[in-house]
Design an enzyme around this catalytic site. Sequence first.
Site, PDB file in Angstrom:
ATOM      1  N   CYS A 172     -12.663 -11.561  21.640  1.00 46.12           N
ATOM      2  CA  CYS A 172     -11.960 -12.714  22.217  1.00 46.12           C
ATOM      3  C   CYS A 172     -11.066 -13.375  21.182  1.00 46.12           C
ATOM      4  O   CYS A 172     -11.384 -13.418  20.006  1.00 46.12           O
ATOM      5  CB  CYS A 172     -12.960 -13.752  22.733  1.00 46.12           C
ATOM      6  SG  CYS A 172     -14.090 -13.109  23.967  1.00 46.12           S
ATOM      7  N   GLY A 173      -9.977 -13.931  21.640  1.00 53.14           N
ATOM      8  CA  GLY A 173      -9.087 -14.681  20.769  1.00 53.14           C
ATOM      9  C   GLY A 173      -9.360 -16.159  20.881  1.00 53.14           C
ATOM     10  O   GLY A 173     -10.242 -16.600  21.605  1.00 53.14           O
TER      11      GLY A 173
END
Length: 262
Positions: free
Chosen positions: A104-105
């Site tokens: 995930c960013g």
Amino acid sequence: MQATSEVKATRVEQATRIETAELVVEECPLTIMVNGHRSISLLCSPRDLEALVIGLLLAEGTIATYTDVASFHLDAETLIADVWLRDREVIPVQPGERSRASGCGLGAIYLDVINTCSPNQSSIHFTSEQVLALSQKFNKMSEIFLSTGGVHSAALCEARDILVFHEDIGRHNAVDKVVGSAAVQGLALADKLLLCSGRISSEMLVKAAKQSIPVVVSRSAPTRLAIDLASRLNITLVGFARGARMNIYTHAERITTSVSDR
């Protein structure tokens, strides 16, 4: 630390149980300290960590170029990367404020991207044959994926060759490693093509936009927001580049074909 390790597993095939040894990817926590302050903690593959750190600092705007880095040290036991910068202030981060999981960013804000990223001005062109040839070569280079199925890949390419290639458990990390390696090598990105194995989300597109990369290609799908951003930022976005086909979602003029050239 090795990128892979062997574990015991029970394989079931047509109701038959087989005790086997399987190769799996390693996952490790990395903490980045900038000028003595914790910047971010993330999960990643334990390989090419300096490239990952430099690429992430570029993506986050902590540094503008690699020359902003005065020193870099990685403690191999604690996996703490200690970075000191030249002439740049770093605001301390509160505990728990910033972290990133392997897949995930951090979440880019759409309007902020539009206001801070200028439309790409590159006039570079690639042929469809070049894009598909690069994609095929890219797929064969992913040794860890072929042996474990547990990583994403990213590469920076010119028309006829792959210049930088990295793998990581996180698709964002793989791109950061590629950008970081390019920065360390002093490679210009404004005439290059970015290849990715995974989905192109808005965050992945933003990473390319911030580094002035004009063409982004994936063997997977883009999201609608990534397409919208690519359209507004004059980036050519290609998905499903597999075998002999691809989908060009934005600014198709950068990908020439024998049909379009007639």
